[in-house]
Design a protein around this motif. Structure first.
Motif, PDB file in Angstrom:
ATOM      1  N   ALA A   1     -25.119 -81.901  -4.854  1.00 20.73           N
ATOM      2  CA  ALA A   1     -25.912 -81.673  -4.384  1.00 20.73           C
ATOM      3  C   ALA A   1     -27.317 -82.524  -4.296  1.00 20.73           C
ATOM      4  O   ALA A   1     -27.720 -82.956  -3.243  1.00 20.73           O
TER       5      ALA A   1
ATOM      6  N   ALA B   1     -21.082 -79.798  -9.153  1.00 24.90           N
ATOM      7  CA  ALA B   1     -21.529 -78.983  -7.751  1.00 24.90           C
ATOM      8  C   ALA B   1     -22.773 -79.580  -7.924  1.00 24.90           C
ATOM      9  O   ALA B   1     -23.844 -79.774  -6.546  1.00 24.90           O
TER      10      ALA B   1
ATOM     11  N   ASN C   1     -17.280 -78.276   1.122  1.00 22.14           N
ATOM     12  CA  ASN C   1     -16.530 -79.273   0.950  1.00 22.14           C
ATOM     13  C   ASN C   1     -15.205 -79.717   1.431  1.00 22.14           C
ATOM     14  O   ASN C   1     -14.568 -79.079   1.577  1.00 22.14           O
TER      15      ASN C   1
ATOM     16  N   GLU D   1     -19.173 -72.194  -2.659  1.00 18.56           N
ATOM     17  CA  GLU D   1     -20.711 -72.756  -2.638  1.00 18.56           C
ATOM     18  C   GLU D   1     -21.175 -73.721  -2.124  1.00 18.56           C
ATOM     19  O   GLU D   1     -22.130 -73.735  -1.835  1.00 18.56           O
ATOM     20  N   LEU D   2     -20.213 -74.823  -2.108  1.00 21.68           N
ATOM     21  CA  LEU D   2     -20.777 -76.039  -1.301  1.00 21.68           C
ATOM     22  C   LEU D   2     -19.660 -76.779  -0.800  1.00 21.68           C
ATOM     23  O   LEU D   2     -18.363 -76.900  -0.694  1.00 21.68           O
TER      24      LEU D   2
END
Length: 254
Positions: free
Chosen positions: A121, A117, A34, A31-32
């Motif tokens: 963001a 998350a 990193n 999703e993100l």
């Protein structure tokens, strides 16, 4: 268009808490995107390791020995490319209100994946908090002042500073060993450390504990009261202005 993964640095004195954050970051990688570029067990270790890691965001515990997370975050302001900071805390509502009033992001323990998350963001989009906002949310003055030298953060114990003198856009810190330059205003330093330092001139604060006496001197800039302050561990004589003379003299006589 490929987006580089978010670079994350973790600072927490509890190994299980660091492990939990790494696991959550791994779960969020689809999703993100990193990557954890480093971690530290306390604020001082974090300041030593973080500059070389060049993170985008630091996840920082508040309650840590030696140096708490709020002071750690303030020292990051010495870096040219400071990361955004997300605090991780188990603090009560009073501390949380301080974060919210000063627009500082935080995560409550136990940390949840979706909240993490959202915080990452937001941090990546808004960048680092101002040093002023961090100072307002902190409880009490810092134990150290930070200086950036050759890509590293040097910590100068406030207890070792003899005087602070404003020169152009910098303030010179003088210890018995050497001088350092910091990009902070003398006014803000006086507000933070007024209990330990006294203003002797419009451009100078001296450590109350270091005052050892006074000697006759010529007037300085038309303001001089004819006295200079003598500090232990320093040969430099610092002029005392006429305006500040009564309060400075009272400290020596106390």
């Amino acid at each position: 268009m490929n987006t580089a993964p978010l670079r994350v640095f973790i600072v927490d004195d509890e190994a299980p808490a660091r492990s939990r954050l790494r696991e959550l970051l791994g779960d969020l990688s689809t999703e993100l995107p990193n990557v954890v570029v480093g971690e530290a067990a306390n604020g001082q270790e974090g300041l030593a390791l973080l500059p070389a890691a060049a993170p985008d965001v630091a996840l920082v515990d508040i309650q840590m020995p030696q140096m708490n997370g709020m002071e750690f975050a303030q020292h990051l302001g010495a870096l040219d490319q400071a990361p955004a900071v997300v605090f991780v805390t188990a603090h009560g509502q009073y501390a949380i209100e301080a974060f919210e009033v000063n627009a500082l992001d935080y995560l409550l323990k136990p940390v949840r994946a979706q909240r993490l998350a959202a915080a990452l963001a937001k941090a990546a989009a808004t960048g680092p908090a101002s040093r002023e906002a961090l100072a307002r949310a902190s409880h009490g003055p810092r134990r150290y002042l930070s200086v950036a030298e050759r890509g590293k953060i040097l910590l100068v114990p406030v207890a070792e500073v003899l005087f602070m003198k404003a020169e152009l856009k910098y303030v010179t810190l003088r210890t018995s060993e050497r001088e350092y330059l910091v990009e902070e205003s003398l006014t803000s330093l006086e507000q933070e450390f007024g209990a330990a330092f006294v203003r002797v001139h419009r451009n100078c604060l001296v450590a109350r504990r270091a005052i050892r006496g006074f000697e006759r001197a010529g007037a300085e800039d038309g303001e001089g009261a004819g006295w200079s302050v003598l500090l232990e561990g320093c040969d430099e004589r610092l002029p005392v202005s006429r305006r500040q003379w009564p309060s400075v003299k009272s400290i020596a006589n106390a």
